[in-house]
Scaffold this active site. Sequence first.
Site, short mmCIF file in Angstrom:
data_model
loop_
_atom_site.label_atom_id
_atom_site.label_comp_id
_atom_site.label_asym_id
_atom_site.label_seq_id
_atom_site.Cartn_x
_atom_site.Cartn_y
_atom_site.Cartn_z
N SER A 206 -3.53 -4.43 -7.99
CA SER A 206 -2.56 -3.59 -7.28
C SER A 206 -3.15 -2.23 -6.94
O SER A 206 -2.87 -1.67 -5.87
CB SER A 206 -1.29 -3.41 -8.14
OG SER A 206 -1.59 -2.75 -9.36
N ARG A 210 -3.34 -1.50 -2.96
CA ARG A 210 -2.44 -0.45 -2.47
C ARG A 210 -3.20 0.54 -1.58
O ARG A 210 -2.76 0.87 -0.49
CB ARG A 210 -1.80 0.29 -3.64
CG ARG A 210 -0.83 1.39 -3.20
CD ARG A 210 -0.31 2.18 -4.39
NE ARG A 210 0.55 1.37 -5.24
CZ ARG A 210 0.19 0.86 -6.40
NH1 ARG A 210 -1.04 1.08 -6.87
NH2 ARG A 210 1.02 0.13 -7.12
N ASN A 214 -2.73 0.71 2.72
CA ASN A 214 -2.28 1.93 3.41
C ASN A 214 -3.33 2.45 4.38
O ASN A 214 -3.00 2.86 5.50
CB ASN A 214 -1.94 3.00 2.37
CG ASN A 214 -0.57 2.82 1.77
OD1 ASN A 214 0.44 3.23 2.33
ND2 ASN A 214 -0.52 2.18 0.61
#
Length: 271
Positions: A206, A210, A214
């Site tokens: 994660s 992440r 983005n």
Amino acid sequence: MASENMTPQDYIGHHLNNLQLDLRTFSLVDPQNPPATFWTINIDSMFFSVVLGLLFLVLFRSVAKKATSGVPGKFQTAIELVIGFVNGSVKDMYHGKSKLIAPLALTIFVWVFLMNLMDLLPIDLLPYIAEHVLGLPALRVVPSADVNVTLSMALGVFILILFYSIKMKGIGGFTKELTLQPFNHWAFIPVNLILEGVSLLSKPVSLGLRLFGNMYAGELIFILIAGLLPWWSQWILNVPWAIFHILIITLQAFIFMVLTIVYLSMASEEH
């Protein structure tokens, strides 16, 4: 658009190609005909990651050598603010004793911020120079938009999590944490192992995905604006998105740093 001979689809695809090296032949990979092999590396991501890491070291070392007890300059003040901010975050979130965590947090925050900041460069600037001056077939300049980079950084954090867990709890304590939580009974060891294993492995996954998600999305929006709109109208969307993207760039660097501190703090807790 960068080339009148390119369709918008070609333009977008061209900017999403990495400069790759085939480790079997040590030759550059043709982005139009990539080999179906594991033995390739994205040398543009590696190059910019290393260069930005060295830039961080040089800038902070030069400020440290020139630091004075008198009135600091603007750049020294900015660096001191960053260091103070990171140090305060570490004191608030990390409750163990380690001289590594604060320097690690500072390195992660500044390094990830610099990698993210590359997304604000004009989308065609460095790829154009690479293609027409250096003769390179492709170039991507945002290392944090490469999942290999973000997952590699997350893997480094994961190794530290394991190190601190074993250091503070011992092999036996770490094993008990994996096998006797949340259900403290030998009959539930397989269930506990699955639950704790998934929880442990989800942290680096994660953490890396992440940041990648983005930054990849931000890069893609810049490419779409440049690829689908005439050059004279691109600023209408580019400028507002760039201003908003400054917040994303900083926030993602901060989140990566904070989660690293939190994970290491959890690993350092003695049970």
